[in-house]
Design a protein around this motif. Structure first.
Motif, short mmCIF file in Angstrom:
data_model
loop_
_atom_site.label_atom_id
_atom_site.label_comp_id
_atom_site.label_asym_id
_atom_site.label_seq_id
_atom_site.Cartn_x
_atom_site.Cartn_y
_atom_site.Cartn_z
N LEU A 13 0.83 -1.21 0.00
CA LEU A 13 0.00 0.00 0.00
C LEU A 13 0.87 1.25 0.00
O LEU A 13 0.64 2.19 -0.77
CB LEU A 13 -0.93 -0.02 1.21
CG LEU A 13 -1.92 1.11 1.44
CD1 LEU A 13 -3.08 0.63 2.30
CD2 LEU A 13 -1.28 2.33 2.10
N LYS A 17 1.55 4.23 -3.15
CA LYS A 17 0.83 5.49 -2.91
C LYS A 17 1.55 6.65 -3.61
O LYS A 17 2.75 6.86 -3.40
CB LYS A 17 0.75 5.73 -1.41
CG LYS A 17 -0.35 6.67 -0.98
CD LYS A 17 -0.51 6.62 0.53
CE LYS A 17 -1.61 7.53 1.01
NZ LYS A 17 -2.93 7.11 0.53
N GLU A 120 3.29 6.90 7.54
CA GLU A 120 2.18 6.05 7.12
C GLU A 120 2.21 4.71 7.86
O GLU A 120 1.19 4.24 8.35
CB GLU A 120 2.26 5.83 5.60
CG GLU A 120 0.98 5.32 4.97
CD GLU A 120 -0.10 6.39 4.82
OE1 GLU A 120 -1.24 6.02 4.48
OE2 GLU A 120 0.20 7.59 5.05
N PRO A 240 -6.97 3.04 1.46
CA PRO A 240 -5.63 3.20 0.87
C PRO A 240 -5.49 4.40 -0.04
O PRO A 240 -4.38 4.90 -0.25
CB PRO A 240 -5.45 1.89 0.08
CG PRO A 240 -6.85 1.43 -0.22
CD PRO A 240 -7.65 1.83 0.99
N ASP A 241 -6.59 4.91 -0.57
CA ASP A 241 -6.54 6.05 -1.49
C ASP A 241 -6.71 7.39 -0.79
O ASP A 241 -6.78 8.43 -1.46
CB ASP A 241 -7.61 5.89 -2.58
CG ASP A 241 -7.38 4.64 -3.42
OD1 ASP A 241 -6.21 4.29 -3.65
OD2 ASP A 241 -8.38 4.01 -3.83
N TRP A 244 -2.12 11.06 2.62
CA TRP A 244 -1.06 10.56 3.48
C TRP A 244 -1.38 10.90 4.93
O TRP A 244 -1.85 11.99 5.24
CB TRP A 244 0.28 11.19 3.09
CG TRP A 244 0.86 10.68 1.81
CD1 TRP A 244 0.75 11.26 0.58
CD2 TRP A 244 1.63 9.50 1.63
NE1 TRP A 244 1.41 10.51 -0.35
CE2 TRP A 244 1.97 9.41 0.27
CE3 TRP A 244 2.08 8.49 2.49
CZ2 TRP A 244 2.73 8.38 -0.27
CZ3 TRP A 244 2.84 7.46 1.98
CH2 TRP A 244 3.17 7.39 0.62
#
Length: 428
Positions: A13, A17, A120, A240-241, A244
């Motif tokens: 993930l 990103k 993250e 996940p989208d 940050w």
């Protein structure tokens, strides 16, 4: 049901990103905040002890440097805080990334990417541990090693399997308990330093092929099973989208435990609405974790005062600004009477909103019986009430002046220039 472990999914993930220029600019601002905290921490009593230790033992490897920098960053209680995970990521991730980037000769963009990756990892693991973990375990210490390992893995260009090994062995080193609060000792500062050091060591070893458990998080004898009565494993990979997590991290405007900040914010507004010397009683409504950590009606040291809701609210009702001097022995004596009139309790909506929102209400009863209340869903410095870049730079300058940095503006400019891919400036 995925056939990949949580650590593998987390790694994939983060690596996938996308990073935009504003992400790097924000990462540079939080890097500046962390480094300024470290430099200011040098002038404290525990900072002086750490510097004497560093001079005597000559810690020249990156892991030891990360330890020193991380420990210094967490001393003054002015470093950042990610609410949903209850993790201070900057004091762990930035020291690790800085130490390794300096060792490897790495420039700004790669350094800031590592900071984004590290924030993250630490915060996603922190969001998964569940609320009960925090009652005994200090999330910054326990979740931080995942962040420092991820940041170091980014700088070392580890492949996915090696990164998973690094995270597994970082998790095996997780520790940090709240017992230090009972006696107000310096142990909390070690939590950040050890978390920074553990991740650097784990990733450095992974570079040479040292393996770690891929199922460290969810395994039958892994981290959730050992330390988390009510984990939320799906939080590791949820949304996940989204932005940050570094962009969702709060910056502290006041040098005290973050749990005190919404109450300080509310009390400061009340200060302008009351006449000095007319306060008869103060009531603070908050969430359980704030009382677990900060219900301290008679603090006996500067550090205990920073973990005292009673003292912080009394200071905010009477002083401008709430700065380092507000927690010293003279201030504790001056505020003792008012502090004794402060009642703290758990109440909704603050209890049910935590940890997604850290809120509080302060009610002051003044002579004659009038009651004045100010409520805060979020505190100043949260993303919803963010410090501007100008305010954040001013805070960094204040901290660097506290740390006796000779040319703070030059160092501030050099750190912010990392978003333009500049080289790292010299620090300690």
């Amino acid at each position: 049901m995925s056939d990949r472990t949580l650590t593998q999914q987390l790694t994939e993930l983060i690596v996938a990103k996308p990073i935009a220029p504003p992400d790097l600019e924000h990462a540079a601002l939080l890097t500046l905040d962390a480094i300024a905290n470290a430099l200011a921490g040098r002038t404290s009593e525990p900072g002086a002890i750490l510097l004497r230790w560093a001079e005597a033992t000559l810690p020249t490897d990156a892991a030891r440097r990360a330890f020193l920098l991380g420990t210094l960053t967490h001393i003054l209680e002015t470093d950042d805080l990610h609410r949903a995970s209850v993790v201070h990521p900057g004091c762990v991730v930035v020291p690790a990334a800085w130490a390794v980037a300096a060792r490897e000769g790495i420039r700004g963009h790669a350094m800031l990417r590592a900071v984004l990756w590290g924030f993250e990892a630490a915060t996603r693991v922190g969001m998964a541990v569940g609320p009960s973990h925090y009652r005994l375990w200090h999330n910054t210490a326990t979740c931080g090693p995942y962040g420092s390992a991820m940041a170091t893995a980014a700088l070392l260009h580890l492949d996915l399997p090696a990164t998973v090994h690094a995270l597994g062995n970082a998790g095996a080193q997780s520790s940090g308990l709240w017992q230090f609060l009972e006696a107000g000792t310096m142990t909390k500062h070690l939590h950040a330093g050890r978390a920074a050091e553990a991740g650097v060591l784990a990733a450095d070893l992974a570079r040479y092929g040292f393996t770690g458990p891929a199922s460290m998080l969810e395994g039958a004898k892994g981290w959730f099973a050992a330390t988390c009565p009510d984990p939320d494993p799906d939080a590791v990979t949820r949304a996940p989208d989204g932005p940050w997590q570094l962009l969702l991290t709060s910056i502290k405007p006041w040098p005290s435990c973050r749990h005190t900040h919404p109450a300080i914010d509310a009390a400061q507004e009340l200060r302008h609405r009351i006449v000095a010397g007319t306060i008869e009683q103060v009531e603070v409504e908050t969430y359980p974790a704030a009382l677990d950590v900060c219900d301290r009606p008679q603090p006996q040291s500067d550090y205990e005062a920073k973990f005292s809701l009673q003292h912080c609210v009394a200071a905010a009702l009477t002083r401008e600004p709430v700065d380092f001097a507000a927690f010293t022995a003279p201030a504790r004596v001056e505020l003792a009477e008012l502090r004794g009139r402060v009642i703290v309790r758990v109440a909704d909506p603050y209890a049910s909103a935590y940890p997604q929102a850290w809120g509080s209400a302060v009610t002051v009863t003044v002579r004659g019986g009038e009651r004045l209340t100010v409520r805060r869903t979020h505190a100043k410095g949260d993303p919803e009430a963010a410090l501007s870049p100008i305010e954040l730079i001013a805070k960094a300058r204040m901290l660097m002046n506290q740390g006796r940095v000779r040319e703070p503006d030059r160092l501030i400019d050099a750190i912010l220039a990392l978003s333009d891919d500049a080289a790292l400036p010299e620090l300690l």
